[in-house]
Design a protein around this motif. Structure first.
Motif, short mmCIF file in Angstrom:
data_model
loop_
_atom_site.label_atom_id
_atom_site.label_comp_id
_atom_site.label_asym_id
_atom_site.label_seq_id
_atom_site.Cartn_x
_atom_site.Cartn_y
_atom_site.Cartn_z
N GLU A 188 0.83 -1.20 0.00
CA GLU A 188 0.00 0.00 0.00
C GLU A 188 0.87 1.26 0.00
N PHE A 189 1.95 1.22 0.75
CA PHE A 189 2.88 2.36 0.79
C PHE A 189 3.39 2.68 -0.61
N HIS A 190 3.85 1.67 -1.33
CA HIS A 190 4.38 1.91 -2.67
C HIS A 190 3.28 2.33 -3.65
N ALA A 191 2.10 1.76 -3.52
CA ALA A 191 1.01 2.09 -4.43
C ALA A 191 0.53 3.53 -4.24
N ARG A 192 0.46 3.98 -3.01
CA ARG A 192 -0.08 5.32 -2.72
C ARG A 192 0.98 6.41 -2.76
N GLY A 193 2.20 6.08 -2.39
CA GLY A 193 3.27 7.08 -2.34
C GLY A 193 3.40 7.72 -0.98
N VAL A 194 4.57 8.32 -0.75
CA VAL A 194 4.91 8.88 0.55
C VAL A 194 3.91 9.96 0.98
N GLU A 195 3.63 10.90 0.10
CA GLU A 195 2.81 12.05 0.50
C GLU A 195 1.43 11.62 0.98
N ASP A 196 0.77 10.76 0.22
CA ASP A 196 -0.59 10.34 0.57
C ASP A 196 -0.60 9.53 1.86
N VAL A 197 0.35 8.62 2.01
CA VAL A 197 0.42 7.81 3.22
C VAL A 197 0.65 8.67 4.44
N MET A 198 1.53 9.65 4.33
CA MET A 198 1.87 10.46 5.49
C MET A 198 0.75 11.44 5.85
N VAL A 199 -0.06 11.82 4.89
CA VAL A 199 -1.26 12.61 5.23
C VAL A 199 -2.15 11.80 6.17
N GLU A 200 -2.36 10.54 5.83
CA GLU A 200 -3.18 9.69 6.70
C GLU A 200 -2.52 9.49 8.05
N ALA A 201 -1.21 9.25 8.07
CA ALA A 201 -0.51 9.03 9.33
C ALA A 201 -0.65 10.24 10.26
N ARG A 202 -0.53 11.44 9.71
CA ARG A 202 -0.68 12.65 10.53
C ARG A 202 -2.11 12.78 11.05
N GLU A 203 -3.08 12.42 10.23
CA GLU A 203 -4.48 12.47 10.67
C GLU A 203 -4.73 11.50 11.82
N ILE A 204 -4.13 10.32 11.75
CA ILE A 204 -4.30 9.33 12.81
C ILE A 204 -3.68 9.82 14.11
N ALA A 205 -2.48 10.36 14.03
CA ALA A 205 -1.81 10.86 15.24
C ALA A 205 -2.55 12.06 15.82
N GLY A 206 -3.11 12.90 14.95
CA GLY A 206 -3.86 14.05 15.40
C GLY A 206 -2.99 15.10 16.07
N SER A 207 -3.61 15.89 16.92
CA SER A 207 -2.90 16.99 17.59
C SER A 207 -2.32 16.60 18.94
N GLY A 208 -2.60 15.38 19.39
CA GLY A 208 -2.12 14.95 20.70
C GLY A 208 -0.64 14.60 20.68
N GLU A 209 -0.11 14.38 21.86
CA GLU A 209 1.30 14.05 22.00
C GLU A 209 1.61 12.72 21.31
N THR A 210 2.69 12.71 20.54
CA THR A 210 3.00 11.59 19.66
C THR A 210 4.46 11.19 19.76
N TYR A 211 4.69 9.90 19.77
CA TYR A 211 6.04 9.35 19.75
C TYR A 211 6.32 8.81 18.35
N VAL A 212 7.57 8.91 17.91
CA VAL A 212 7.99 8.39 16.61
C VAL A 212 9.03 7.31 16.84
N SER A 213 8.78 6.12 16.30
CA SER A 213 9.73 5.02 16.42
C SER A 213 10.12 4.56 15.02
N TYR A 214 11.41 4.57 14.75
CA TYR A 214 11.92 4.31 13.40
C TYR A 214 12.92 3.16 13.46
N ASP A 215 12.49 2.01 12.95
CA ASP A 215 13.37 0.84 12.85
C ASP A 215 14.09 0.92 11.51
N ILE A 216 15.41 0.78 11.53
CA ILE A 216 16.19 0.90 10.29
C ILE A 216 15.78 -0.15 9.28
N ASP A 217 15.15 -1.27 9.71
CA ASP A 217 14.75 -2.28 8.73
C ASP A 217 13.46 -1.89 7.98
#
Length: 325
Positions: free
Chosen positions: A217-246
């Motif tokens: 889904e990530f490749h089909a939609r592209g970075v911009e579209d996926v990240m719009v949804e991710a920001r909407e899910i996180a919303g305005s509340g306090e958010t943690y970011v976890s980035y696994d190099i894999d």
């Protein structure tokens, strides 16, 4: 303006191969240093891989990441953010783990982050395997559940390993949801892929409301579209970011314990972080870099570049609070 004492050493003043290695060539400030109260963002090493179930090595990552961070400069060439103009940043050193005891190590990590949190410092962590995130969340999410944006090829939502053992790098976010450190309806996991034994983790995600975006889904939609949804899910509340190099395809980041083919390239790896701008981030981590599996250092160099992108997003938050951005 930020304090000049918290600016990195320039490669023009001291060659990048010289001096004591710290994250981004920033000053090292211990937790008992009187200057701690002036720090806005603390870069912290968690040299621990007690949760690893296959190829070990992330315990060595903070040291190599510090070394390779000497190549990081003062301004983001894409976003034009100058993080050290916006926030007082410092290397707060390493958490000292207990390599012989998983639960004691987690207690030590949580205690360290409790002190960082009490000082009002936003932490940016270099792990360590992904179990490192759980004791960090036990500190940052203790008072209220956090949202989370999670970049990975695995959900890390499994219940247990090896006959019921609940603490591995495949279980941290299952525990974090159970302990009410994360609000599952504000969690988005991006890049999930690879063969599986079963779908227990995905079933759990569906049951509690975690949004999983598989790599197809990530490749089909592209970075911009996926990240719009991710920001909407996180919303305005306090958010943690976890980035696994894999999260990144092993063609670009081979130095990790559980690589999965088919991931993003190194440019997309940076794009997703830049798309976090505007979120209410309270902390972030970069985990699972394993130097023994990439002696060239290319994986760690990509990892520290991702950390710089995270630092820029986090510093922008501090700058807006101060009205200097």
């Amino acid at each position: 303006m930020t304090n000049p004492d918290f600016r990195p050493i320039s490669g023009v003043d001291l060659p990048r191969f010289a001096g004591i290695a710290t994250f981004m060539r920033l000053p090292h400030i211990a937790l008992d240093d009187e200057r701690l109260s002036k720090v806005d963002i603390g870069l912290i090493g968690v040299p621990w891989d007690g949760g690893t179930t296959n190829r070990p090595g992330p315990r060595h990552a903070p040291r190599q990441l510090r070394d390779l961070s000497s190549m990081v400069r003062h301004e983001n060439g894409a976003t034009r953010i100058r993080p050290y103009d916006l926030a007082n940043c410092a290397d707060l050193g390493d958490v000292g783990p207990n390599p012989a005891d998983v639960e004691d190590s987690m207690k030590r990590i949580t205690a360290f982050y409790d002190r960082v949190k009490a000082a009002g410092i936003m932490p940016l962590t270099a792990g360590g395997d992904h179990l490192s995130s759980l004791p960090i969340l036990r500190s940052l999410g203790r008072d209220r559940p956090l949202g989370m944006i999670h970049f990975d090829s695995h959900t890390d939502l499994f219940h247990s390993y090896f006959g019921g053992f609940k603490y591995t790098h495949g279980t941290p976010f299952r525990r974090a949801v159970e302990e009410e450190l994360l609000d599952p309806k504000r969690v988005c996991m991006i890049g999930i892929r690879g063969p599986a034994y079963d779908f227990e983790d995905r079933d759990f995600a569906d049951a509690v409301g975690i949004r999983v975006i598989p790599i197809e889904e990530f490749h089909a939609r592209g970075v911009e579209d996926v990240m719009v949804e991710a920001r909407e899910i996180a919303g305005s509340g306090e958010t943690y970011v976890s980035y696994d190099i894999d999260f990144i395809d092993p063609a670009f980041a081979p130095g990790t314990g559980t690589p999965e083919i088919g991931g993003p390239n190194s440019f997309q790896a940076l794009q997703v972080v830049r798309a976090l701008r505007g979120l209410n981030i309270v902390g972030a981590d970069m985990v699972e870099v394993s130097p023994p599996f990439d002696t060239s250092g290319a994986t760690a160099f990509l990892g520290i570049t991702v950390m710089f992108e995270l630092l820029c997003v986090m510093a922008e938050i501090i700058g807006k609070r101060r009205g200097t951005n």
